[in-house]
Design a protein around this motif. Sequence first.
Motif, PDB file in Angstrom:
ATOM      1  N   VAL A 114       0.836  -1.199   0.000  1.00 23.35           N
ATOM      2  CA  VAL A 114       0.000   0.000   0.000  1.00 23.35           C
ATOM      3  C   VAL A 114       0.872   1.250   0.000  1.00 23.35           C
ATOM      4  CG1 VAL A 114      -1.668   1.330   1.360  1.00 23.35           C
ATOM      5  CG2 VAL A 114      -1.969  -1.131   1.080  1.00 23.35           C
ATOM      6  N   VAL A 115       1.930   1.253   0.795  1.00 21.82           N
ATOM      7  CA  VAL A 115       2.816   2.420   0.887  1.00 21.82           C
ATOM      8  C   VAL A 115       3.508   2.662  -0.452  1.00 21.82           C
ATOM      9  CG1 VAL A 115       4.934   3.285   1.958  1.00 21.82           C
ATOM     10  CG2 VAL A 115       3.136   2.286   3.365  1.00 21.82           C
ATOM     11  N   PHE A 116       3.930   1.601  -1.148  1.00 20.79           N
ATOM     12  CA  PHE A 116       4.593   1.765  -2.443  1.00 20.79           C
ATOM     13  C   PHE A 116       3.630   2.270  -3.505  1.00 20.79           C
ATOM     14  CE2 PHE A 116       7.975  -1.622  -1.413  1.00 20.79           C
ATOM     15  CZ  PHE A 116       8.779  -0.663  -0.854  1.00 20.79           C
ATOM     16  N   PHE A 117       2.377   1.824  -3.444  1.00 18.46           N
ATOM     17  CA  PHE A 117       1.416   2.208  -4.477  1.00 18.46           C
ATOM     18  C   PHE A 117       0.765   3.555  -4.201  1.00 18.46           C
ATOM     19  CE2 PHE A 117      -2.787   1.963  -6.554  1.00 18.46           C
ATOM     20  CZ  PHE A 117      -2.336   1.853  -7.853  1.00 18.46           C
ATOM     21  N   PHE A 118       0.758   3.990  -2.968  1.00 23.36           N
ATOM     22  CA  PHE A 118       0.067   5.218  -2.574  1.00 23.36           C
ATOM     23  C   PHE A 118       0.505   6.452  -3.363  1.00 23.36           C
ATOM     24  CE2 PHE A 118      -1.069   8.575   0.575  1.00 23.36           C
ATOM     25  CZ  PHE A 118      -2.435   8.356   0.546  1.00 23.36           C
ATOM     26  N   PRO A 119       1.790   6.676  -3.632  1.00 20.27           N
ATOM     27  CA  PRO A 119       2.159   7.869  -4.421  1.00 20.27           C
ATOM     28  C   PRO A 119       1.569   7.876  -5.828  1.00 20.27           C
ATOM     29  CG  PRO A 119       4.078   6.995  -3.318  1.00 20.27           C
ATOM     30  CD  PRO A 119       2.975   6.006  -3.111  1.00 20.27           C
ATOM     31  N   GLN A 120       1.300   6.714  -6.395  1.00 25.38           N
ATOM     32  CA  GLN A 120       0.705   6.676  -7.725  1.00 25.38           C
ATOM     33  C   GLN A 120      -0.705   7.267  -7.707  1.00 25.38           C
ATOM     34  OE1 GLN A 120       2.494   5.799 -10.320  1.00 25.38           O
ATOM     35  NE2 GLN A 120       4.192   5.350  -8.971  1.00 25.38           N
ATOM     36  N   VAL A 121      -1.442   7.003  -6.662  1.00 25.76           N
ATOM     37  CA  VAL A 121      -2.807   7.516  -6.547  1.00 25.76           C
ATOM     38  C   VAL A 121      -2.787   8.951  -6.038  1.00 25.76           C
ATOM     39  CG1 VAL A 121      -5.019   7.164  -5.398  1.00 25.76           C
ATOM     40  CG2 VAL A 121      -3.669   5.204  -6.104  1.00 25.76           C
ATOM     41  N   LEU A 122      -1.907   9.229  -5.102  1.00 19.33           N
ATOM     42  CA  LEU A 122      -1.870  10.532  -4.466  1.00 19.33           C
ATOM     43  C   LEU A 122      -1.444  11.633  -5.422  1.00 19.33           C
ATOM     44  CD1 LEU A 122      -2.279  11.820  -1.700  1.00 19.33           C
ATOM     45  CD2 LEU A 122       0.148  11.497  -1.289  1.00 19.33           C
ATOM     46  N   SER A 123      -0.585  11.323  -6.374  1.00 21.65           N
ATOM     47  CA  SER A 123      -0.064  12.363  -7.249  1.00 21.65           C
ATOM     48  C   SER A 123      -1.173  13.018  -8.077  1.00 21.65           C
ATOM     49  CB  SER A 123       1.013  11.794  -8.160  1.00 21.65           C
ATOM     50  OG  SER A 123       0.465  10.816  -9.020  1.00 21.65           O
ATOM     51  N   VAL A 124      -2.174  12.261  -8.493  1.00 21.12           N
ATOM     52  CA  VAL A 124      -3.266  12.836  -9.264  1.00 21.12           C
ATOM     53  C   VAL A 124      -4.056  13.817  -8.402  1.00 21.12           C
ATOM     54  CG1 VAL A 124      -5.392  12.310 -10.504  1.00 21.12           C
ATOM     55  CG2 VAL A 124      -3.410  10.819 -10.743  1.00 21.12           C
ATOM     56  N   ALA A 125      -4.317  13.450  -7.158  1.00 22.72           N
ATOM     57  CA  ALA A 125      -5.049  14.343  -6.261  1.00 22.72           C
ATOM     58  C   ALA A 125      -4.236  15.601  -5.962  1.00 22.72           C
ATOM     59  CB  ALA A 125      -5.375  13.605  -4.964  1.00 22.72           C
ATOM     60  N   ILE A 126      -2.947  15.447  -5.727  1.00 24.19           N
ATOM     61  CA  ILE A 126      -2.094  16.606  -5.436  1.00 24.19           C
ATOM     62  C   ILE A 126      -2.032  17.541  -6.640  1.00 24.19           C
ATOM     63  CG2 ILE A 126       0.287  17.292  -4.998  1.00 24.19           C
ATOM     64  CD1 ILE A 126       0.502  14.868  -3.167  1.00 24.19           C
ATOM     65  N   LEU A 127      -1.883  16.977  -7.829  1.00 26.09           N
ATOM     66  CA  LEU A 127      -1.831  17.813  -9.030  1.00 26.09           C
ATOM     67  C   LEU A 127      -3.127  18.574  -9.238  1.00 26.09           C
ATOM     68  CD1 LEU A 127       0.106  15.618 -11.587  1.00 26.09           C
ATOM     69  CD2 LEU A 127       0.818  17.757 -10.567  1.00 26.09           C
ATOM     70  N   SER A 128      -4.259  17.951  -8.961  1.00 19.55           N
ATOM     71  CA  SER A 128      -5.526  18.666  -9.144  1.00 19.55           C
ATOM     72  C   SER A 128      -5.665  19.797  -8.132  1.00 19.55           C
ATOM     73  CB  SER A 128      -6.704  17.700  -9.050  1.00 19.55           C
ATOM     74  OG  SER A 128      -6.799  17.165  -7.749  1.00 19.55           O
ATOM     75  N   VAL A 129      -5.210  19.595  -6.894  1.00 19.15           N
ATOM     76  CA  VAL A 129      -5.265  20.659  -5.892  1.00 19.15           C
ATOM     77  C   VAL A 129      -4.320  21.794  -6.280  1.00 19.15           C
ATOM     78  CG1 VAL A 129      -4.707  21.213  -3.491  1.00 19.15           C
ATOM     79  CG2 VAL A 129      -6.037  19.184  -4.012  1.00 19.15           C
ATOM     80  N   LEU A 130      -3.119  21.465  -6.743  1.00 21.92           N
ATOM     81  CA  LEU A 130      -2.181  22.498  -7.177  1.00 21.92           C
ATOM     82  C   LEU A 130      -2.727  23.262  -8.382  1.00 21.92           C
ATOM     83  CD1 LEU A 130       1.238  20.678  -6.821  1.00 21.92           C
ATOM     84  CD2 LEU A 130       0.369  22.550  -5.439  1.00 21.92           C
TER      85      LEU A 130
END
Length: 164
Positions: A114-130
Amino acid sequence: MRHRKYPFIVGFLFLPVLLYVAVVIWPYLQTFGYSMPDWSGASQQMNFIGLRNYTKLFGDSPFLLALQHNLLLLLVLPLVTILLALFFAFMLNVGGRSGTGGVQGVRGAAFYKVVFFFPQVLSVAILSVLFQGVYRTDQGGLLNGVLVKLGLEDANHPWQWLAD
């Protein structure tokens, strides 16, 4: 039905290969053609000198050193990355605590997956907020704030980037 197989395949490959040649191969050929003359790029006059640019380039020691570094990175970096990735994938996916075949997996492998895969999912959310933070329609948005500070935009009527 095998006699109609190759025209069928060629029919489907014709357009993608044509696009590849037009978008990838042709610019490479143009660049190679631009490297043949002694041309500054700004004037209309081009003196064709052939491969002399390349002989001068391969005689330059900083270029050769940079080329060696790039080749080293091209060969070593993917090899080390793939070996590390395979090692970690093996350690996380080996049979767990049963010890099948004498090899035992890492304790807490599910958590690590889960920890290894989490940045793959999180990056889309972070980019949309930015993206929303940059293009906000008030002065709190980065782009409108900079434009207001520079005096290029009215603070009372900021540009409606996402709403216009």
